[in-house]
Write a protein that holds these residues in place. Sequence first.
Motif, PDB file in Angstrom:
ATOM      1  N   UNK A  18       0.894  -0.953  -0.211  1.00  0.00           N
ATOM      2  CA  UNK A  18       0.059  -0.142   0.131  1.00  0.00           C
ATOM      3  C   UNK A  18       1.151   0.924  -0.104  1.00  0.00           C
ATOM      4  N   UNK A  19       0.613   1.931  -1.430  1.00  0.00           N
ATOM      5  CA  UNK A  19       1.771   3.340  -0.734  1.00  0.00           C
ATOM      6  C   UNK A  19       0.462   4.168  -0.477  1.00  0.00           C
ATOM      7  N   UNK A  20       0.996   4.582   0.960  1.00  0.00           N
ATOM      8  CA  UNK A  20       0.371   6.465   0.827  1.00  0.00           C
ATOM      9  C   UNK A  20       0.478   7.309   1.070  1.00  0.00           C
ATOM     10  N   UNK A  21      -0.240   8.343   0.930  1.00  0.00           N
ATOM     11  CA  UNK A  21       0.681   9.468   0.718  1.00  0.00           C
ATOM     12  C   UNK A  21      -0.434  10.109   1.902  1.00  0.00           C
ATOM     13  N   UNK A  22       0.277  11.236   2.879  1.00  0.00           N
ATOM     14  CA  UNK A  22      -0.656  11.477   3.451  1.00  0.00           C
ATOM     15  C   UNK A  22      -0.447  13.073   4.404  1.00  0.00           C
ATOM     16  N   UNK A  23      -1.445  14.109   4.361  1.00  0.00           N
ATOM     17  CA  UNK A  23      -1.148  15.306   4.136  1.00  0.00           C
ATOM     18  C   UNK A  23      -1.088  15.552   6.050  1.00  0.00           C
ATOM     19  N   UNK A  24      -0.022  15.986   6.411  1.00  0.00           N
ATOM     20  CA  UNK A  24       0.822  16.169   7.601  1.00  0.00           C
ATOM     21  C   UNK A  24      -0.571  16.467   8.708  1.00  0.00           C
ATOM     22  N   UNK A  25      -1.017  17.544   8.221  1.00  0.00           N
ATOM     23  CA  UNK A  25      -2.282  18.226   8.898  1.00  0.00           C
ATOM     24  C   UNK A  25      -4.040  18.204   7.974  1.00  0.00           C
ATOM     25  N   UNK A  26      -4.719  17.365   8.972  1.00  0.00           N
ATOM     26  CA  UNK A  26      -6.226  17.604   8.235  1.00  0.00           C
ATOM     27  C   UNK A  26      -6.607  18.939   7.316  1.00  0.00           C
ATOM     28  N   UNK A  27      -7.280  18.945   6.460  1.00  0.00           N
ATOM     29  CA  UNK A  27      -7.716  20.308   5.920  1.00  0.00           C
ATOM     30  C   UNK A  27      -9.197  19.830   5.688  1.00  0.00           C
ATOM     31  N   UNK A  28      -9.741  20.859   6.397  1.00  0.00           N
ATOM     32  CA  UNK A  28     -11.241  20.966   6.041  1.00  0.00           C
ATOM     33  C   UNK A  28     -11.324  22.241   5.230  1.00  0.00           C
ATOM     34  N   UNK A  29     -10.770  23.188   4.251  1.00  0.00           N
ATOM     35  CA  UNK A  29     -11.161  23.851   3.091  1.00  0.00           C
ATOM     36  C   UNK A  29     -11.026  23.410   1.625  1.00  0.00           C
ATOM     37  N   UNK A  30     -12.156  23.757   0.920  1.00  0.00           N
ATOM     38  CA  UNK A  30     -12.512  23.075  -0.424  1.00  0.00           C
ATOM     39  C   UNK A  30     -11.425  22.985  -1.119  1.00  0.00           C
ATOM     40  N   UNK A  31     -11.004  22.532  -2.420  1.00  0.00           N
ATOM     41  CA  UNK A  31     -10.287  22.054  -3.284  1.00  0.00           C
ATOM     42  C   UNK A  31      -8.112  22.122  -3.075  1.00  0.00           C
ATOM     43  N   UNK A  32      -8.036  22.672  -1.744  1.00  0.00           N
ATOM     44  CA  UNK A  32      -6.643  22.406  -1.358  1.00  0.00           C
ATOM     45  C   UNK A  32      -6.103  20.968  -0.910  1.00  0.00           C
ATOM     46  N   UNK A  33      -5.199  21.066  -1.531  1.00  0.00           N
ATOM     47  CA  UNK A  33      -4.403  19.580  -1.810  1.00  0.00           C
ATOM     48  C   UNK A  33      -4.195  18.395  -0.947  1.00  0.00           C
ATOM     49  N   UNK A  34      -4.523  17.574  -1.857  1.00  0.00           N
ATOM     50  CA  UNK A  34      -4.079  16.675  -0.068  1.00  0.00           C
ATOM     51  C   UNK A  34      -2.600  15.412  -0.571  1.00  0.00           C
ATOM     52  N   UNK A  35      -2.831  14.682  -1.804  1.00  0.00           N
ATOM     53  CA  UNK A  35      -1.477  14.799  -2.881  1.00  0.00           C
ATOM     54  C   UNK A  35      -1.747  14.524  -4.046  1.00  0.00           C
ATOM     55  N   UNK A  36      -0.046  14.255  -4.979  1.00  0.00           N
ATOM     56  CA  UNK A  36      -0.123  14.735  -6.211  1.00  0.00           C
ATOM     57  C   UNK A  36       1.339  13.655  -6.284  1.00  0.00           C
ATOM     58  N   UNK A  37       0.635  12.496  -7.407  1.00  0.00           N
ATOM     59  CA  UNK A  37       1.339  11.819  -8.415  1.00  0.00           C
ATOM     60  C   UNK A  37       1.727  12.721  -9.625  1.00  0.00           C
ATOM     61  N   UNK A  38       3.513  12.781  -9.689  1.00  0.00           N
ATOM     62  CA  UNK A  38       4.435  13.620 -10.469  1.00  0.00           C
ATOM     63  C   UNK A  38       4.686  12.489 -11.362  1.00  0.00           C
ATOM     64  N   UNK A  39       4.494  12.446 -12.807  1.00  0.00           N
ATOM     65  CA  UNK A  39       5.015  11.512 -14.166  1.00  0.00           C
ATOM     66  C   UNK A  39       6.093  12.361 -15.112  1.00  0.00           C
ATOM     67  N   UNK A  40       7.245  12.462 -15.195  1.00  0.00           N
ATOM     68  CA  UNK A  40       8.234  12.923 -15.664  1.00  0.00           C
ATOM     69  C   UNK A  40       8.687  11.998 -16.721  1.00  0.00           C
ATOM     70  N   UNK A  41       8.888  12.041 -18.512  1.00  0.00           N
ATOM     71  CA  UNK A  41       9.352  12.002 -18.821  1.00  0.00           C
ATOM     72  C   UNK A  41      11.306  13.232 -19.312  1.00  0.00           C
ATOM     73  N   UNK A  42      12.613  11.894 -18.479  1.00  0.00           N
ATOM     74  CA  UNK A  42      13.360  12.665 -18.173  1.00  0.00           C
ATOM     75  C   UNK A  42      13.172  13.678 -17.516  1.00  0.00           C
ATOM     76  N   UNK A  43      13.400  15.433 -17.527  1.00  0.00           N
ATOM     77  CA  UNK A  43      12.813  16.697 -17.127  1.00  0.00           C
ATOM     78  C   UNK A  43      11.667  16.889 -17.756  1.00  0.00           C
ATOM     79  N   UNK A  44      10.962  16.261 -18.326  1.00  0.00           N
ATOM     80  CA  UNK A  44       9.460  16.758 -18.101  1.00  0.00           C
ATOM     81  C   UNK A  44       8.385  16.008 -17.848  1.00  0.00           C
ATOM     82  N   UNK A  45       7.791  17.028 -16.669  1.00  0.00           N
ATOM     83  CA  UNK A  45       7.279  16.657 -16.294  1.00  0.00           C
ATOM     84  C   UNK A  45       5.042  16.352 -17.643  1.00  0.00           C
ATOM     85  N   UNK A  46       4.802  14.978 -17.622  1.00  0.00           N
ATOM     86  CA  UNK A  46       4.039  14.620 -18.452  1.00  0.00           C
ATOM     87  C   UNK A  46       2.544  14.344 -18.669  1.00  0.00           C
ATOM     88  N   UNK A  47       2.775  13.655 -16.847  1.00  0.00           N
ATOM     89  CA  UNK A  47       1.284  13.399 -16.773  1.00  0.00           C
ATOM     90  C   UNK A  47       1.378  13.762 -15.218  1.00  0.00           C
TER      91      UNK A  47
END
Length: 181
Positions: A18-47
Amino acid sequence: QGTGGAGTFSGGSAATGTLNVKRASATSTANTGIGVFDFYNGATLVAEIGSAASGAVNDSAYLDFWTKATSTSIARAMRITDAQNLLIGGTTDITGSGGLKVFGTTASTSTTSGAFQCAGGAGVAGSLTLGADGSSVSLRIPNGAAIRNTTATAGSTHYIDLGNVNFRNGDAGAGSYSISI
């Protein structure tokens, strides 16, 4: 542990994890990020796949999927809402849960064009509404195709409500038309 934050990877056996992505402190503000997975091809963010809080409490979230075409910036392609609605090409949610909304505006002139294309058959258990916004609407039925009821039973009522419909043959406006009951 990676750069920019902490994470854990654990599993109950050698075959699962299981891969857990956990925000250090819970948020109750809409549209506040919780976690992100970035995919790079070399140095270029592609997804990217990201999650954010969707409401004023910390127990709901949505997932965004971002992609990048050649020579463009990364852009949101799809969202899965906290109501399990799938939004493609936009983020304005729909009423209810388990729905699909396609935001494309490409017009359809054939079975291989338009914002929504279905390679197989499409079953519709409820009503099908065309052009509810008052715009001009076309229902194209190719030569040899028909609208028919294949499950008629004795005593049942089946109809097609044509409303204020003009019949024409292609763009020429000439030809013969028939409605068989």
